[in-house]
Write a protein that holds these residues in place. Structure first.
Motif, PDB file in Angstrom:
ATOM      1  N   ALA A 102      51.555  32.429  30.474  1.00  0.00           N
ATOM      2  CA  ALA A 102      51.012  33.066  31.312  1.00  0.00           C
ATOM      3  C   ALA A 102      49.349  32.621  32.267  1.00  0.00           C
ATOM      4  N   ASP A 103      49.633  30.972  32.790  1.00  0.00           N
ATOM      5  CA  ASP A 103      48.438  30.596  32.723  1.00  0.00           C
ATOM      6  C   ASP A 103      47.402  30.901  33.624  1.00  0.00           C
ATOM      7  N   LEU A 104      46.870  31.809  33.399  1.00  0.00           N
ATOM      8  CA  LEU A 104      46.242  32.388  35.035  1.00  0.00           C
ATOM      9  C   LEU A 104      45.620  31.672  36.313  1.00  0.00           C
ATOM     10  N   PRO A 105      44.566  30.312  35.690  1.00  0.00           N
ATOM     11  CA  PRO A 105      44.821  29.186  36.704  1.00  0.00           C
ATOM     12  C   PRO A 105      45.585  29.242  38.403  1.00  0.00           C
ATOM     13  N   GLN A 106      46.637  29.206  36.662  1.00  0.00           N
ATOM     14  CA  GLN A 106      48.481  28.830  38.314  1.00  0.00           C
ATOM     15  C   GLN A 106      48.483  29.891  38.683  1.00  0.00           C
ATOM     16  N   PHE A 107      49.136  30.867  37.775  1.00  0.00           N
ATOM     17  CA  PHE A 107      49.689  31.763  39.130  1.00  0.00           C
ATOM     18  C   PHE A 107      48.653  32.231  39.801  1.00  0.00           C
ATOM     19  N   ASN A 108      46.888  32.109  40.088  1.00  0.00           N
ATOM     20  CA  ASN A 108      46.284  33.050  40.892  1.00  0.00           C
ATOM     21  C   ASN A 108      45.073  32.136  40.918  1.00  0.00           C
ATOM     22  N   GLY A 109      45.300  30.806  41.283  1.00  0.00           N
ATOM     23  CA  GLY A 109      44.875  29.614  41.803  1.00  0.00           C
ATOM     24  C   GLY A 109      43.233  30.067  42.113  1.00  0.00           C
ATOM     25  N   GLU A 110      42.718  30.438  40.665  1.00  0.00           N
ATOM     26  CA  GLU A 110      41.125  29.628  40.506  1.00  0.00           C
ATOM     27  C   GLU A 110      40.956  30.821  38.991  1.00  0.00           C
ATOM     28  N   ASP A 111      40.137  29.485  38.899  1.00  0.00           N
ATOM     29  CA  ASP A 111      39.953  29.654  36.828  1.00  0.00           C
ATOM     30  C   ASP A 111      38.661  30.172  36.126  1.00  0.00           C
ATOM     31  N   SER A 112      38.711  31.365  36.904  1.00  0.00           N
ATOM     32  CA  SER A 112      37.492  32.628  36.209  1.00  0.00           C
ATOM     33  C   SER A 112      38.820  33.125  35.158  1.00  0.00           C
ATOM     34  N   TRP A 113      39.274  33.314  34.892  1.00  0.00           N
ATOM     35  CA  TRP A 113      39.974  34.493  33.441  1.00  0.00           C
ATOM     36  C   TRP A 113      40.133  35.021  33.465  1.00  0.00           C
ATOM     37  N   THR A 114      40.110  36.420  34.943  1.00  0.00           N
ATOM     38  CA  THR A 114      39.508  37.276  35.132  1.00  0.00           C
ATOM     39  C   THR A 114      41.357  38.366  35.042  1.00  0.00           C
ATOM     40  N   LEU A 115      40.857  39.549  35.131  1.00  0.00           N
ATOM     41  CA  LEU A 115      42.169  40.474  35.285  1.00  0.00           C
ATOM     42  C   LEU A 115      41.685  41.707  35.473  1.00  0.00           C
ATOM     43  N   PRO A 116      42.576  42.078  36.435  1.00  0.00           N
ATOM     44  CA  PRO A 116      42.613  44.170  36.922  1.00  0.00           C
ATOM     45  C   PRO A 116      43.174  44.638  35.220  1.00  0.00           C
ATOM     46  N   MET A 117      42.324  45.953  34.268  1.00  0.00           N
ATOM     47  CA  MET A 117      42.927  46.611  33.641  1.00  0.00           C
ATOM     48  C   MET A 117      43.836  47.424  34.522  1.00  0.00           C
ATOM     49  N   PRO A 118      44.504  47.322  33.972  1.00  0.00           N
ATOM     50  CA  PRO A 118      45.809  48.428  35.086  1.00  0.00           C
ATOM     51  C   PRO A 118      45.480  49.693  35.047  1.00  0.00           C
ATOM     52  N   ALA A 119      44.873  50.310  36.363  1.00  0.00           N
ATOM     53  CA  ALA A 119      44.996  50.950  36.454  1.00  0.00           C
ATOM     54  C   ALA A 119      45.506  51.542  38.029  1.00  0.00           C
ATOM     55  N   ARG A 120      45.264  53.041  38.474  1.00  0.00           N
ATOM     56  CA  ARG A 120      45.877  54.010  38.894  1.00  0.00           C
ATOM     57  C   ARG A 120      45.057  54.468  40.135  1.00  0.00           C
ATOM     58  N   TYR A 121      45.252  54.874  41.111  1.00  0.00           N
ATOM     59  CA  TYR A 121      44.036  55.758  41.833  1.00  0.00           C
ATOM     60  C   TYR A 121      44.676  55.978  43.016  1.00  0.00           C
ATOM     61  N   VAL A 122      44.656  57.608  43.250  1.00  0.00           N
ATOM     62  CA  VAL A 122      44.711  58.168  44.752  1.00  0.00           C
ATOM     63  C   VAL A 122      42.943  58.673  45.289  1.00  0.00           C
ATOM     64  N   ILE A 123      42.966  58.504  46.669  1.00  0.00           N
ATOM     65  CA  ILE A 123      41.863  57.641  47.834  1.00  0.00           C
ATOM     66  C   ILE A 123      42.146  59.243  48.262  1.00  0.00           C
ATOM     67  N   ALA A 124      41.483  60.227  48.782  1.00  0.00           N
ATOM     68  CA  ALA A 124      41.966  61.232  50.190  1.00  0.00           C
ATOM     69  C   ALA A 124      40.879  60.505  51.440  1.00  0.00           C
ATOM     70  N   THR A 125      41.427  61.149  51.719  1.00  0.00           N
ATOM     71  CA  THR A 125      40.955  60.169  53.337  1.00  0.00           C
ATOM     72  C   THR A 125      39.673  60.099  53.940  1.00  0.00           C
ATOM     73  N   ASP A 126      38.911  61.287  52.840  1.00  0.00           N
ATOM     74  CA  ASP A 126      36.982  60.541  53.203  1.00  0.00           C
ATOM     75  C   ASP A 126      36.891  59.721  52.477  1.00  0.00           C
TER      76      ASP A 126
END
Length: 221
Positions: free
Chosen positions: A163-187
């Motif tokens: 899982a070489d992130l620069p290869q998968f992501n096309g940039e070398d920041s070596w950052t990831l999102p934490m797994p997260a799930r959101y529901v956003i209301a219409t406002d």
């Protein structure tokens, strides 16, 4: 089997048979450190206003959160990438729940830092009927407060596991999102938020249904 049961079964197999012990130790250490850092507590929470975003789908078409919210609630899931089996179990579970989500008037999108060809592969392999939007460098993830930077020892472990992130992501920041799930209301208000520093832990999709049902009742009132 519930989603978390599938994840637990895979984790046991991965930790005991599939991965080198040094890599497993590095992964466990990183989870402990991320939890101890308090990073999930700094992510957007229920009651916060979600940032607007426009991101490309895997075919390059712009997808606007504002346009989706003009039609109904938006479910957003942050996805680490095609290389992450836990994330793919999560996407599959969301796809299985998609008809229920859409029946409640909501739209579902995933957001990932990976390159478009990898998102197309993710959509194809997981049989997804919803898009994976490209968040180059994790800019939108950062605005939601879920982006983090991998320490050096974890970068070594990821490379060992393919899982070489620069290869998968096309940039070398070596950052990831934490797994997260959101529901956003219409406002634009966040009405459901689940952020976990442990990438092996994911909520069942049905945990969102009461919130979506409440939003549907409010729209129908």
């Amino acid at each position: 089997m519930p989603l978390q049961g599938k994840l637990d079964a895979f984790k046991f197999e991965f930790d005991t048979r599939l991965a080198p012990p040094a890599a497993v130790d590095a992964l466990h250490r990183s989870v402990d450190e991320l939890i101890a850092s308090g990073a999930p507590d700094r992510a957007l929470k229920v009651g916060d206003v979600a940032p607007e975003f426009t991101l490309p789908d895997p075919d390059g078409n712009p997808v606007s959160s504002k346009a989706h919210l003009a039609r109904g609630p938006l479910v957003v899931t942050f996805y680490r990438g095609v290389w992450c089996p836990y994330c793919n179990y999560d996407l599959t579970a969301l796809e299985e729940a998609r008809s229920e989500i859409e029946a409640r008037g909501a739209t579902l999108v995933a957001i990932s830092q990976q390159l478009a060809p990898n998102s197309r592969k993710s959509q194809r392999q997981n049989g997804l009927g919803f898009p994976i939007l490209g968040d180059h460098g994790g800019e939108v993830a950062a605005r939601f407060g879920v982006r983090w930077t991998l320490p050096d020892y974890l970068r070594v472990a990821h490379k060992t596991l393919g899982a070489d992130l620069p290869q998968f992501n096309g940039e070398d920041s070596w950052t990831l999102p934490m797994p997260a799930r959101y529901v956003i209301a219409t406002d634009g208000t966040v009405v459901y938020a689940e952020v976990n520093a442990d990438y092996t832990r994911r909520p069942e999709p049905l945990a969102m249904f009461p919130v979506l049902d409440q939003l549907a009742r409010q729209r129908g009132a």
